[in-house]
Design a protein around this motif. Structure first.
Motif, PDB file in Angstrom:
ATOM      1  N   THR A   1       5.041 -67.448  -7.629  1.00 22.04           N
ATOM      2  CA  THR A   1       5.538 -68.562  -8.691  1.00 22.04           C
ATOM      3  C   THR A   1       6.690 -69.277  -7.768  1.00 22.04           C
ATOM      4  O   THR A   1       7.217 -70.390  -8.289  1.00 22.04           O
TER       5      THR A   1
ATOM      6  N   THR B   1       6.434 -74.924 -10.120  1.00 23.52           N
ATOM      7  CA  THR B   1       6.314 -74.145  -8.915  1.00 23.52           C
ATOM      8  C   THR B   1       6.080 -75.284  -7.780  1.00 23.52           C
ATOM      9  O   THR B   1       5.750 -76.475  -8.167  1.00 23.52           O
TER      10      THR B   1
ATOM     11  N   SER C   1       4.758 -71.205 -14.471  1.00 22.51           N
ATOM     12  CA  SER C   1       3.878 -71.623 -13.275  1.00 22.51           C
ATOM     13  C   SER C   1       2.559 -72.171 -13.859  1.00 22.51           C
ATOM     14  O   SER C   1       1.710 -72.458 -13.219  1.00 22.51           O
TER      15      SER C   1
END
Length: 280
Positions: free
Chosen positions: A111, A145, A47
């Motif tokens: 995330t 993400t 992420s």
């Protein structure tokens, strides 16, 4: 330990923040804190902006630490995990267990990975409300993400600050900054447009799901989860211990559309529906 097939599958779905597990109970099936720590690390790696990983070979970790959105993301994760673990420990859960539950599930939702180690529906109204909000947030721009993402949230915050400053001092020249650089007007407008479309898309999907007879929690969290590409929703039906199996077929198609919208960041889809795009 985790069997080799399971470990390869989980490694791929962790880094891609996809969240698919080889077990129907997800990571709760393995019940291992060491596996969870490794996957937490993997979800965080997935992420953060991937461009910085290329720069690690030349400039070390300096660029990654300096990035405003990385700072905001890690700070947000730290404080939400802290608040959630304190809340859970106040409800008669031993603090280390509360920390383990909070850190894994909070990071999994923010995330957009969607792994589960616990049915967070049973945690109460406060944690589930926070988890619903986190579905919208997402990780950093330039990562695997979805969601609004940190860079956009920071542009929105900078814009809001500038608007308040202009109200207080109408004649002042106020410049919004992101990563120590002025934000071009077209970038600010683009982010505002994206935010508006994101919320509208969420509202439309939630209303359509509600129209199919789904309850409020299922409709709202299903819409948020689909457009944020998270996976699990809230409530008994689509929560971490449930599944989307009982959702009507039309509802599944609506959720599919939401997932595509979220993954392609809305603008790409809307451009496809523009007659000008096809003329060109």
């Amino acid at each position: 330990g985790m069997p080799i097939f399971d470990s390869i599958a989980h490694a791929m779905t962790t880094l891609a923040t996809g969240g698919y597990s080889t077990k129907s109970e997800s990571l709760a099936a393995f019940n291992s804190s060491s596996i969870e720590i490794i996957i937490i690390f993997g979800m965080l790696v997935g992420s953060l902006p991937f461009v910085h990983y290329l720069a690690l070979t030349k400039k070390g970790i300096k660029n990654l630490i300096k990035d405003d959105q990385v700072k905001l993301f890690l700070t947000l994760v730290f404080f939400v995990v802290l608040i959630m673990s304190l809340y859970l420990s106040s409800n008669n859960i031993p603090y280390l267990e509360a920390l383990r539950l909070a850190s894994f599930n909070v990071i999994s939702i923010i995330t957009g990975t969607g792994f589960g180690t616990s049915d967070f529906n049973n945690w109460g109204g406060f944690p589930t409300t926070i988890l619903l909000i986190l579905m919208f947030v997402g990780g950093c721009a330039g990562s695997t993400t979805c969601g609004l993402r940190m860079a956009r949230i920071q542009v929105l915050i900078a814009n809001a600050k500038a608007q308040v400053s202009k109200l207080i001092r109408p004649h002042a020249v106020v410049v919004s900054y992101y990563n120590q650089k002025p934000i071009p007007e077209n970038v600010a407008e683009s982010v505002m447009g994206f935010f508006f479309l994101y919320i509208i898309s969420f509202a439309v999907i939630a209303c359509l799901l509600g129209g199919l007879g789904l309850d409020l929690i299922t409709a709202i969290s299903g819409a948020a989860s689909a457009i944020g590409n998270v996976g699990p929703g809230l409530g008994d039906i689509i929560g971490p211990s449930g599944s989307y199996q009982s959702i009507p077929d039309i509802g599944k198609l609506i959720l599919c559309a939401g997932m595509i919208l979220g993954r392609l960041e809305i603008f790409a889809i809307l451009v496809m529906f523009s007659p000008l795009f096809w003329k060109n």
